[in-house]
Design a protein around this motif. Structure first.
Motif, PDB file in Angstrom:
ATOM      1  N   THR A  20      41.911  27.285  76.458  1.00 26.61           N
ATOM      2  CA  THR A  20      42.427  26.830  75.170  1.00 26.61           C
ATOM      3  C   THR A  20      41.627  25.610  74.727  1.00 26.61           C
ATOM      4  O   THR A  20      41.332  24.734  75.534  1.00 26.61           O
ATOM      5  CB  THR A  20      43.920  26.473  75.297  1.00 26.61           C
ATOM      6  OG1 THR A  20      44.618  27.618  75.776  1.00 26.61           O
ATOM      7  CG2 THR A  20      44.503  26.025  73.975  1.00 26.61           C
ATOM      8  N   HIS A  21      41.261  25.552  73.469  1.00 30.56           N
ATOM      9  CA  HIS A  21      40.479  24.470  72.869  1.00 30.56           C
ATOM     10  C   HIS A  21      39.002  24.512  73.255  1.00 30.56           C
ATOM     11  O   HIS A  21      38.296  23.520  73.106  1.00 30.56           O
ATOM     12  CB  HIS A  21      41.076  23.088  73.171  1.00 30.56           C
ATOM     13  CG  HIS A  21      42.494  22.945  72.752  1.00 30.56           C
ATOM     14  ND1 HIS A  21      42.880  22.997  71.432  1.00 30.56           N
ATOM     15  CD2 HIS A  21      43.622  22.767  73.467  1.00 30.56           C
ATOM     16  CE1 HIS A  21      44.181  22.862  71.358  1.00 30.56           C
ATOM     17  NE2 HIS A  21      44.660  22.720  72.580  1.00 30.56           N
ATOM     18  N   TRP A  22      38.531  25.626  73.788  1.00 28.47           N
ATOM     19  CA  TRP A  22      37.127  25.821  74.114  1.00 28.47           C
ATOM     20  C   TRP A  22      36.647  27.116  73.454  1.00 28.47           C
ATOM     21  O   TRP A  22      37.431  28.057  73.284  1.00 28.47           O
ATOM     22  CB  TRP A  22      36.932  25.961  75.622  1.00 28.47           C
ATOM     23  CG  TRP A  22      37.188  24.712  76.397  1.00 28.47           C
ATOM     24  CD1 TRP A  22      38.399  24.206  76.772  1.00 28.47           C
ATOM     25  CD2 TRP A  22      36.211  23.806  76.910  1.00 28.47           C
ATOM     26  NE1 TRP A  22      38.240  23.052  77.485  1.00 28.47           N
ATOM     27  CE2 TRP A  22      36.904  22.783  77.593  1.00 28.47           C
ATOM     28  CE3 TRP A  22      34.822  23.769  76.883  1.00 28.47           C
ATOM     29  CZ2 TRP A  22      36.251  21.726  78.221  1.00 28.47           C
ATOM     30  CZ3 TRP A  22      34.173  22.728  77.514  1.00 28.47           C
ATOM     31  CH2 TRP A  22      34.879  21.713  78.167  1.00 28.47           C
ATOM     32  N   SER A  23      35.359  27.197  73.117  1.00 29.38           N
ATOM     33  CA  SER A  23      34.789  28.444  72.603  1.00 29.38           C
ATOM     34  C   SER A  23      33.570  28.804  73.443  1.00 29.38           C
ATOM     35  O   SER A  23      32.798  27.926  73.840  1.00 29.38           O
ATOM     36  CB  SER A  23      34.412  28.313  71.130  1.00 29.38           C
ATOM     37  OG  SER A  23      33.473  27.279  70.939  1.00 29.38           O
ATOM     38  N   ALA A  24      33.426  30.092  73.710  1.00 27.50           N
ATOM     39  CA  ALA A  24      32.360  30.572  74.590  1.00 27.50           C
ATOM     40  C   ALA A  24      31.393  31.470  73.834  1.00 27.50           C
ATOM     41  O   ALA A  24      31.778  32.168  72.890  1.00 27.50           O
ATOM     42  CB  ALA A  24      32.963  31.342  75.766  1.00 27.50           C
ATOM     43  N   THR A  25      30.131  31.433  74.281  1.00 24.33           N
ATOM     44  CA  THR A  25      29.127  32.405  73.857  1.00 24.33           C
ATOM     45  C   THR A  25      28.607  33.072  75.125  1.00 24.33           C
ATOM     46  O   THR A  25      28.715  32.517  76.216  1.00 24.33           O
ATOM     47  CB  THR A  25      27.949  31.745  73.113  1.00 24.33           C
ATOM     48  OG1 THR A  25      27.243  30.884  74.015  1.00 24.33           O
ATOM     49  CG2 THR A  25      28.430  30.942  71.906  1.00 24.33           C
ATOM     50  N   LEU A  71      29.846  27.113  76.878  1.00 23.44           N
ATOM     51  CA  LEU A  71      31.270  26.862  76.701  1.00 23.44           C
ATOM     52  C   LEU A  71      31.376  25.502  76.045  1.00 23.44           C
ATOM     53  O   LEU A  71      30.892  24.502  76.592  1.00 23.44           O
ATOM     54  CB  LEU A  71      32.006  26.883  78.044  1.00 23.44           C
ATOM     55  CG  LEU A  71      33.525  26.771  77.993  1.00 23.44           C
ATOM     56  CD1 LEU A  71      34.142  27.986  77.298  1.00 23.44           C
ATOM     57  CD2 LEU A  71      34.085  26.626  79.405  1.00 23.44           C
ATOM     58  N   THR A  72      31.985  25.450  74.853  1.00 23.93           N
ATOM     59  CA  THR A  72      32.017  24.235  74.054  1.00 23.93           C
ATOM     60  C   THR A  72      33.454  23.831  73.764  1.00 23.93           C
ATOM     61  O   THR A  72      34.254  24.651  73.297  1.00 23.93           O
ATOM     62  CB  THR A  72      31.263  24.446  72.725  1.00 23.93           C
ATOM     63  OG1 THR A  72      29.934  24.898  73.025  1.00 23.93           O
ATOM     64  CG2 THR A  72      31.202  23.174  71.909  1.00 23.93           C
ATOM     65  N   SER A  73      33.772  22.570  74.047  1.00 25.12           N
ATOM     66  CA  SER A  73      35.117  22.068  73.768  1.00 25.12           C
ATOM     67  C   SER A  73      35.262  21.780  72.275  1.00 25.12           C
ATOM     68  O   SER A  73      34.271  21.598  71.561  1.00 25.12           O
ATOM     69  CB  SER A  73      35.395  20.776  74.553  1.00 25.12           C
ATOM     70  OG  SER A  73      34.714  19.672  73.979  1.00 25.12           O
ATOM     71  N   GLU A  74      36.494  21.700  71.822  1.00 24.61           N
ATOM     72  CA  GLU A  74      36.744  21.188  70.486  1.00 24.61           C
ATOM     73  C   GLU A  74      36.401  19.701  70.500  1.00 24.61           C
ATOM     74  O   GLU A  74      36.461  19.053  71.548  1.00 24.61           O
ATOM     75  CB  GLU A  74      38.214  21.386  70.104  1.00 24.61           C
ATOM     76  CG  GLU A  74      38.579  22.829  69.874  1.00 24.61           C
ATOM     77  CD  GLU A  74      40.027  23.012  69.438  1.00 24.61           C
ATOM     78  OE1 GLU A  74      40.803  22.022  69.392  1.00 24.61           O
ATOM     79  OE2 GLU A  74      40.389  24.163  69.151  1.00 24.61           O
ATOM     80  N   ARG A 138      29.708  20.378  76.101  1.00 28.56           N
ATOM     81  CA  ARG A 138      29.082  21.701  76.059  1.00 28.56           C
ATOM     82  C   ARG A 138      28.571  22.009  77.460  1.00 28.56           C
ATOM     83  O   ARG A 138      27.758  21.267  78.013  1.00 28.56           O
ATOM     84  CB  ARG A 138      27.949  21.739  75.043  1.00 28.56           C
ATOM     85  CG  ARG A 138      27.285  23.095  74.928  1.00 28.56           C
ATOM     86  CD  ARG A 138      26.367  23.211  73.732  1.00 28.56           C
ATOM     87  NE  ARG A 138      25.471  22.069  73.623  1.00 28.56           N
ATOM     88  CZ  ARG A 138      25.088  21.530  72.455  1.00 28.56           C
ATOM     89  NH1 ARG A 138      25.540  22.006  71.311  1.00 28.56           N
ATOM     90  NH2 ARG A 138      24.259  20.502  72.441  1.00 28.56           N
TER      91      ARG A 138
END
Length: 174
Positions: A20-25, A71-74, A138
């Motif tokens: 939660t609050h992270w986005s992945a590529t 993986l990047t945090s908000e 990141r």
């Protein structure tokens, strides 16, 4: 605990068992975080040295260095003068690293890599130049070569320069 959502929130330790609050590529962070010490379970005499039950380990769930991604945090507000985190895995800073990024400029403020060891060490960072500014974390895994993976856990803000046992010190202090 998390970095986002509360002024009192000063730690990211993945203990929710989710990203939660992270986005992945890419696919390196698929099915993360990892639960418990899967490094120790492989029986090679090493331990992840993670904090709590959950942590990030891009080798652990696939048992391969092949997956890559970020993986990047908000973004979060830098609320304390010092921070630290646990990092392990590969040592090639072009291939695997944790970055603290100034959100306004997109400039990498601090970057760290592992030591070609599954065992994480504590990296400390002087955050005073970013005080009150927005930043994000990141995690980068851009390698499928041996040691092309990243271990990460327990990002913490500190009110004073943290002091750790010599085995946990960052490379900056050595």
């Amino acid at each position: 605990a998390c970095l986002v959502g509360s002024e009192m929130c000063i730690r990211e330790d993945f203990e929710s068992g989710s990203l939660t609050h992270w986005s992945a590529t890419g696919n390196a962070f698929a099915r993360q975080p990892v639960k418990d010490d899967s490094v120790d379970a492989r029986g090679r005499g090493q331990h992840s040295r993670h904090s709590g039950q959950w942590w990030i380990g891009t080798y652990e769930l696939s048992l391969s260095d092949a997956p890559t991604g970020t993986l990047t945090s908000e973004p979060f507000t830098v609320s304390h003068p010092w921070a630290s985190f646990l990092i392990g895995g590969g040592s090639d800073p072009k291939a695997v690293r944790v970055e603290i990024v100034d959100a306004a400029s997109g400039t990498v403020f601090h970057s760290a890599s592992g030591r070609d060891s599954e065992e994480m060490h504590r990296e400390s960072v002087d955050m005073r130049p970013l005080a009150g500014k927005s930043a994000f974390l990141r995690l980068v895994d851009q390698s499928s070569a041996p040691w092309g993976h990243l271990n990460f856990d327990d990002f913490i803000f500190h009110p004073d320069a943290p002091v750790f046992p010599s085995s946990a010190r960052s490379r900056q202090e050595e």
